[in-house]
Design a protein around this motif. Sequence first.
Motif, PDB file in Angstrom:
ATOM      1  N   PHE A 191       8.995   7.563  -4.789  1.00  0.00           N
ATOM      2  CA  PHE A 191       9.194   6.719  -5.963  1.00  0.00           C
ATOM      3  C   PHE A 191       8.308   5.472  -5.915  1.00  0.00           C
ATOM      4  N   LEU A 192       8.414   4.684  -4.869  1.00  0.00           N
ATOM      5  CA  LEU A 192       7.588   3.478  -4.741  1.00  0.00           C
ATOM      6  C   LEU A 192       6.172   3.815  -4.295  1.00  0.00           C
ATOM      7  N   GLY A 193       6.065   4.745  -3.354  1.00  0.00           N
ATOM      8  CA  GLY A 193       4.763   5.081  -2.790  1.00  0.00           C
ATOM      9  C   GLY A 193       3.772   5.612  -3.795  1.00  0.00           C
ATOM     10  N   SER A 194       4.238   6.406  -4.752  1.00  0.00           N
ATOM     11  CA  SER A 194       3.303   6.968  -5.730  1.00  0.00           C
ATOM     12  C   SER A 194       2.742   5.879  -6.643  1.00  0.00           C
ATOM     13  N   VAL A 195       3.547   4.893  -6.962  1.00  0.00           N
ATOM     14  CA  VAL A 195       3.059   3.779  -7.786  1.00  0.00           C
ATOM     15  C   VAL A 195       2.027   2.970  -7.002  1.00  0.00           C
ATOM     16  N   LEU A 196       2.356   2.648  -5.753  1.00  0.00           N
ATOM     17  CA  LEU A 196       1.436   1.876  -4.923  1.00  0.00           C
ATOM     18  C   LEU A 196       0.142   2.649  -4.672  1.00  0.00           C
ATOM     19  N   SER A 197       0.250   3.937  -4.374  1.00  0.00           N
ATOM     20  CA  SER A 197      -0.942   4.766  -4.126  1.00  0.00           C
ATOM     21  C   SER A 197      -1.859   4.780  -5.335  1.00  0.00           C
ATOM     22  N   ARG A 198      -1.281   4.964  -6.500  1.00  0.00           N
ATOM     23  CA  ARG A 198      -2.077   5.013  -7.736  1.00  0.00           C
ATOM     24  C   ARG A 198      -2.764   3.670  -7.983  1.00  0.00           C
ATOM     25  N   LYS A 199      -2.047   2.572  -7.817  1.00  0.00           N
ATOM     26  CA  LYS A 199      -2.633   1.242  -8.050  1.00  0.00           C
ATOM     27  C   LYS A 199      -3.765   0.970  -7.060  1.00  0.00           C
ATOM     28  N   LEU A 200      -3.533   1.262  -5.782  1.00  0.00           N
ATOM     29  CA  LEU A 200      -4.578   1.040  -4.784  1.00  0.00           C
ATOM     30  C   LEU A 200      -5.810   1.889  -5.070  1.00  0.00           C
ATOM     31  N   SER A 201      -5.582   3.127  -5.470  1.00  0.00           N
ATOM     32  CA  SER A 201      -6.698   4.002  -5.823  1.00  0.00           C
ATOM     33  C   SER A 201      -7.458   3.461  -7.027  1.00  0.00           C
ATOM     34  N   ASN A 202      -6.721   2.969  -8.013  1.00  0.00           N
ATOM     35  CA  ASN A 202      -7.367   2.397  -9.209  1.00  0.00           C
ATOM     36  C   ASN A 202      -8.239   1.195  -8.862  1.00  0.00           C
ATOM     37  N   TYR A 203      -7.877   0.470  -7.804  1.00  0.00           N
ATOM     38  CA  TYR A 203      -8.668  -0.685  -7.370  1.00  0.00           C
ATOM     39  C   TYR A 203      -9.825  -0.287  -6.457  1.00  0.00           C
ATOM     40  N   GLY A 204     -10.007   1.021  -6.242  1.00  0.00           N
ATOM     41  CA  GLY A 204     -11.145   1.504  -5.472  1.00  0.00           C
ATOM     42  C   GLY A 204     -10.918   1.663  -3.983  1.00  0.00           C
ATOM     43  N   HIS A 205      -9.684   1.525  -3.533  1.00  0.00           N
ATOM     44  CA  HIS A 205      -9.396   1.687  -2.108  1.00  0.00           C
ATOM     45  C   HIS A 205      -9.324   3.171  -1.754  1.00  0.00           C
ATOM     46  N   GLN A 206      -9.614   3.499  -0.502  1.00  0.00           N
ATOM     47  CA  GLN A 206      -9.504   4.866  -0.011  1.00  0.00           C
ATOM     48  C   GLN A 206      -8.083   5.082   0.494  1.00  0.00           C
ATOM     49  N   ILE A 207      -7.429   6.092  -0.047  1.00  0.00           N
ATOM     50  CA  ILE A 207      -6.011   6.322   0.251  1.00  0.00           C
ATOM     51  C   ILE A 207      -5.835   7.660   0.963  1.00  0.00           C
ATOM     52  N   THR A 208      -5.109   7.635   2.072  1.00  0.00           N
ATOM     53  CA  THR A 208      -4.641   8.845   2.739  1.00  0.00           C
ATOM     54  C   THR A 208      -3.123   8.755   2.762  1.00  0.00           C
TER      55      THR A 208
END
Length: 112
Positions: A11-28
């Motif tokens: 629930f929280l992680g998917s929102v944070l992952s999407r936002k970080l990705s939108n800001y150009g960060h590399q997400i694993t």
Amino acid sequence: MKFLLTGGTGFLGSVLSRKLSNYGHQITILSRKTALPLALQGHDIRLINDIFSLRKTDQFDVVINLAGEGIDYLREQLANFAAGHRINPIMQPIAAGLTPEQRDAVTAFFAA
């Protein structure tokens, strides 16, 4: 920056992952799930299912743990609240007002 998120599909992680990705960060994301949820599809996010899938060359600037409890733990705690074995002025009346089937549905929702 390079981020490793446990629980990044929740629930929280998917929102944070999407936002970080939108800001150009590399997400694993380290998750029990075998596919990204719809909300994360289309983002440049790597999904791994166990810690052994990490490569020796993987290096992260930030590690965030958002992994939640499993369904059995959640089910047990709701039953404890309902029975009065675990006291909390907010959770106890909520859990007590649910049937066992409703408690199962709530735990399945939050464990997904």
